[in-house]
Design an enzyme around this catalytic site. Structure first.
Site, PDB file in Angstrom:
ATOM      1  N   LYS A   1      24.646  19.549  -1.722  1.00  0.00           N
ATOM      2  CA  LYS A   1      26.073  19.299  -1.993  1.00  0.00           C
ATOM      3  C   LYS A   1      26.972  20.053  -1.007  1.00  0.00           C
ATOM      4  O   LYS A   1      27.897  19.486  -0.431  1.00  0.00           O
ATOM      5  CB  LYS A   1      26.440  19.745  -3.421  1.00  0.00           C
ATOM      6  CG  LYS A   1      25.573  19.157  -4.509  1.00  0.00           C
ATOM      7  CD  LYS A   1      25.960  19.671  -5.881  1.00  0.00           C
ATOM      8  CE  LYS A   1      25.787  21.169  -6.089  1.00  0.00           C
ATOM      9  NZ  LYS A   1      24.392  21.647  -6.089  1.00  0.00           N
TER      10      LYS A   1
ATOM     11  N   ARG B   1      30.231  21.097 -14.219  1.00  0.00           N
ATOM     12  CA  ARG B   1      28.791  21.035 -14.467  1.00  0.00           C
ATOM     13  C   ARG B   1      28.425  21.210 -15.939  1.00  0.00           C
ATOM     14  O   ARG B   1      27.268  21.479 -16.259  1.00  0.00           O
ATOM     15  CB  ARG B   1      28.001  21.962 -13.549  1.00  0.00           C
ATOM     16  CG  ARG B   1      28.298  23.381 -13.545  1.00  0.00           C
ATOM     17  CD  ARG B   1      27.297  24.085 -12.631  1.00  0.00           C
ATOM     18  NE  ARG B   1      27.851  24.374 -11.345  1.00  0.00           N
ATOM     19  CZ  ARG B   1      27.131  24.802 -10.309  1.00  0.00           C
ATOM     20  NH1 ARG B   1      25.836  24.953 -10.400  1.00  0.00           N
ATOM     21  NH2 ARG B   1      27.701  25.085  -9.178  1.00  0.00           N
TER      22      ARG B   1
ATOM     23  N   ARG C   1      17.044  28.982   2.469  1.00  0.00           N
ATOM     24  CA  ARG C   1      18.459  28.895   2.865  1.00  0.00           C
ATOM     25  C   ARG C   1      18.973  30.241   3.392  1.00  0.00           C
ATOM     26  O   ARG C   1      18.672  31.299   2.851  1.00  0.00           O
ATOM     27  CB  ARG C   1      19.311  28.477   1.666  1.00  0.00           C
ATOM     28  CG  ARG C   1      20.808  28.585   1.972  1.00  0.00           C
ATOM     29  CD  ARG C   1      21.686  27.936   0.950  1.00  0.00           C
ATOM     30  NE  ARG C   1      21.419  28.366  -0.406  1.00  0.00           N
ATOM     31  CZ  ARG C   1      21.890  27.746  -1.477  1.00  0.00           C
ATOM     32  NH1 ARG C   1      22.638  26.665  -1.341  1.00  0.00           N
ATOM     33  NH2 ARG C   1      21.602  28.174  -2.683  1.00  0.00           N
TER      34      ARG C   1
ATOM     35  N   ARG D   1      21.241  34.395  -0.298  1.00  0.00           N
ATOM     36  CA  ARG D   1      21.961  34.572  -1.563  1.00  0.00           C
ATOM     37  C   ARG D   1      21.100  35.289  -2.596  1.00  0.00           C
ATOM     38  O   ARG D   1      19.901  35.040  -2.688  1.00  0.00           O
ATOM     39  CB  ARG D   1      22.403  33.196  -2.102  1.00  0.00           C
ATOM     40  CG  ARG D   1      23.736  32.761  -1.545  1.00  0.00           C
ATOM     41  CD  ARG D   1      24.116  31.362  -1.878  1.00  0.00           C
ATOM     42  NE  ARG D   1      23.877  30.939  -3.259  1.00  0.00           N
ATOM     43  CZ  ARG D   1      24.228  29.745  -3.732  1.00  0.00           C
ATOM     44  NH1 ARG D   1      24.836  28.871  -2.941  1.00  0.00           N
ATOM     45  NH2 ARG D   1      23.977  29.409  -4.975  1.00  0.00           N
TER      46      ARG D   1
ATOM     47  N   ARG E   1      18.134  28.297 -12.813  1.00  0.00           N
ATOM     48  CA  ARG E   1      19.202  27.374 -12.383  1.00  0.00           C
ATOM     49  C   ARG E   1      18.763  25.922 -12.554  1.00  0.00           C
ATOM     50  O   ARG E   1      19.571  25.063 -12.953  1.00  0.00           O
ATOM     51  CB  ARG E   1      19.574  27.651 -10.920  1.00  0.00           C
ATOM     52  CG  ARG E   1      20.372  28.943 -10.752  1.00  0.00           C
ATOM     53  CD  ARG E   1      20.307  29.485  -9.348  1.00  0.00           C
ATOM     54  NE  ARG E   1      20.928  28.645  -8.361  1.00  0.00           N
ATOM     55  CZ  ARG E   1      20.671  28.728  -7.051  1.00  0.00           C
ATOM     56  NH1 ARG E   1      19.788  29.611  -6.589  1.00  0.00           N
ATOM     57  NH2 ARG E   1      21.305  27.952  -6.214  1.00  0.00           N
TER      58      ARG E   1
END
Ligand code: AP5
Length: 227
Positions: free
Chosen positions: A19, A103, A141, A174, A185
């Site tokens: 996203k 969400r 990431r 992160r 998550r």
């Protein structure tokens, strides 16, 4: 259908679905305003604000920050006074992308209350990626501390390890991109966010994109949906 510069979009998808990567790219090419609740929260954490201190515990554990805190934060941006999106807020922008919001069903209902008539959503894009792919995307990431560019150690490496190709800034991982938080998550996405697919599907604004393809292919498909 609205032209892309007038689109008012929500990007929905599991953690790591792409996203943020796509929202930045679409926004750069179209002039749409990109608003990511995850980025806003990380800014609050960095600044040490009351909201940031409260949100950090939820984020590091992979849980959602309570609805009312998020709704108040987004409402402040929609209503105005935030320099990141212009003096008069999101409603003054000609088009925008909400990334990571709503969400939960209460968040979607709150958004509807604030965006009706001429300001109603034009597109909700669901990014579909199999769960087994998401873990690798998230653990690999890396994000630039300076400009926020998103990289990946395998899929989108920088030319020099740990250094952003875009601005020379330092890359970071992160704190919620660890196995334990990622598991939580994904569970939270399944239980609390997937009901939004039916919510928006029933209203005829939902489009699903197969986001388990190269970023360029996903981007091209997004553009066709947002014309
Ligand atoms: P947030 O920051 O929104 O995280 P998220 O939803 O978990 O989504 P991600 O940012 O992890 O993934 P993404 O889909 O943007 O993927 P990306 O493009 O980076 O939220 C963080 C936390 O804040 C939440 O857990 C919660 O605590 C809180 N929060 C935020 N909003 C909230 C809300 N509304 N309510 C309550 N709490 C909220 O891509 C991932 C990686 O994959 C990158 O390395 C990228 O390079 C790579 N990649 C992307 N596309 C591709 C592709 N097509 N092929 C291969 N690799 C790709």
């Amino acid at each position: 259908m609205a032209s892309s510069s007038q689109a008012r979009c929500v990007f929905l998808g599991a953690p790591g679905a792409g996203k943020g990567t796509q929202a930045k790219r679409v926004a750069q090419g179209s002039g749409l305003t990109h608003l990511s609740t995850g980025d806003l929260l990380r800014e609050e954490v960095k600044s040490g604000s009351e909201l940031g201190v409260e949100a950090k515990g939820y984020m590091d554990a992979g849980k959602l920050v309570p609805d009312q805190l998020i709704i108040d934060m987004v409402k402040a941006r929609i209503g105005g006074g935030d320099s990141a999106i212009g003096e008069s807020g999101l409603l003054a922008a000609s088009g925008w992308i909400l990334d990571g919001f709503p969400r939960t069903l209460p968040q979607a209902e709150a958004l509807d209350v604030n965006l009706s008539g001429d300001n109603a959503l034009t597109h909700v894009i669901s990014f579909a990626v199999p769960e087994e792919v998401l873990m690798g995307r998230l653990t690999g990431r890396r994000t630039c501390l300076n400009c926020g560019a998103i990289w990946h150690v395998e899929h989108k490496p920088t030319s020099k390890e740990g250094v952003c190709d875009q601005c020379g800034g330092e890359l970071t991982q992160r704190s919620d991109d660890c196995n334990e938080a990622i598991g939580k998550r994904l569970e939270v996405y399944r239980s609390q966010t997937t009901p939004l697919l039916a919510y928006y599907g029933d209203r005829g604004v939902l489009k699903e994109v197969d986001a388990n393809r190269s970023p360029d292919v996903v981007f091209q498909e997004l553009l066709t949906h947002m014309q």
